[in-house]
Structures are given as structure tokens and as C-alpha cells.
Design an enzyme around this catalytic site. Sequence first.
Site, short mmCIF file in Angstrom:
data_model
loop_
_atom_site.label_atom_id
_atom_site.label_comp_id
_atom_site.label_asym_id
_atom_site.label_seq_id
_atom_site.Cartn_x
_atom_site.Cartn_y
_atom_site.Cartn_z
N GLU A 1 -12.15 4.61 3.42
CA GLU A 1 -11.74 3.73 2.34
C GLU A 1 -11.26 4.59 1.18
O GLU A 1 -11.68 5.73 1.03
CB GLU A 1 -12.87 2.80 1.92
CG GLU A 1 -12.42 1.63 1.09
CD GLU A 1 -11.28 0.85 1.74
OE1 GLU A 1 -10.12 1.11 1.35
OE2 GLU A 1 -11.54 0.02 2.62
N CYS B 1 -10.53 -2.85 5.80
CA CYS B 1 -10.88 -1.76 6.70
C CYS B 1 -9.64 -1.49 7.53
O CYS B 1 -9.29 -2.28 8.41
CB CYS B 1 -12.06 -2.13 7.60
SG CYS B 1 -12.44 -0.87 8.85
#
Length: 229
Positions: free
Chosen positions: A104, A2
Site C-alpha cells: 500500500e 488492494c
Amino acid sequence: MCGRVTIQTPALAIARELGLAGVRSALERPRYNLAPTQLMPVVLNDGERMLDTVRWGLIPSWAKDASIGNKLINARGETVAEKPSFRSALKRRRCLVLVDGWFEWKQSTKPKTPYLFKREDGRPIAFAGLWEEWTAPDTGEVLRTCAVITTGPNRLMAPIHDRMPVILRPEAQAVWLRPEPQDAAELQPLLVPNEDEPLVAWEVGRVVNSPTNDVVACVERVASQPALL
């Protein structure tokens, strides 16, 4: 992994949403592409339940210099209790990391395709995080920093990436924010993929690829692509 998030919800609205006591510090403006080394909204487990900001990229208290924080933006939930950089923080210094969503990149496309993940209703998301306080040996400056804990993917994330942040439900948030030291055995069951959170994802433009781009275009859906549910 992340490594990029968005947070547009005003600080007072976050405090109301989580039932916090108030705001100690807040971001100065909405962030559409917040990156490591920048300030991140958090709630520390100091017993005060205040919204605060700390630098993203954890610097252990024993570190000789701050550069280690550039590598410690995430902690793997499966091994966080074993790693010297994280195990003390897991026991004593936990936090909620508050975001509206995270980005992402789909690995199977060339070039990689960015997606934004967020709640269907747009409300803030609470990640499991760790925090530390580090004192610069040369200047005496005190820095508070954090890392986001990650886990394997849920059903929504799996087609895009093999890791995702740990999203804590309200009851888990209360456990995570206990100020007293906690055993890893009690915390570990919380560090799993969240299948119940009503999440949605959509493809965004490659403007988000550069952390220097912090504009609303980073969160806008590519019109020709359907959202993932």
C-alpha cells in the site's frame, strides 16, 4: 484499495499450512509484485478444499466483455451485499485469496511512499475473496476470476491508508468456504479490520511502483527506515 500483492510460499507449503486436500493449479514461480489481471492463488468454496489459481479482477457472469474485470479487483465489505457485480458471488461463490503480503502507498507523502504489509512470522495470509465464472460470448472461453474484499484500516494500516484487505481468521475461513449459499447477515460480521493478526510493515523501494517490476527488490525494506509494528 488492494492492488498489489506478493506470494513466495510454495504451493505445497500453502496447502499444508491451511490443511488443504491438495493443489489443483499453482503459480509457476514466486511473485514479488503480483498485479491485477494476473493469476492469483485461491481456495474456492466448491467443497473440495484445493489450492487453485484464478485471474485477479472479477468478471460477473452477465458481463458482455472481460474489460469490466480491470475495475473490479476489490469489493468494499460495507456494500458488497448490495452491489450487482458482487452480491450473487457473496451468496454463492466465495474464496480465500492467499498471499504472503500486500503493498500500500502512503498518501500523505509526495511522491507516495510504498509499504509492504505481512505477518511477522512470514506465514501466508488468507484474504476474504469472491469468485466468478465467465464465458466469453465470441470464443466460448471460460474464465474464473476473483476480487479481494476490503474494509477499514486496523491500527497498523491507519497511518498509511484508509482501506485494507479483510484478513480471515481460521474459524472465519471455515465459514467463508461453506459451499452452500449463505445469507449476507451471517457473513457481514466477518468483513471487519483484523486487529489480532500479528502483522508488520516496512517501507520498500519505488521499484514496486511499476507492475512490470516483479523482482525480489520489491519486497526489500528500505534500510534507513524502521519497521512498523
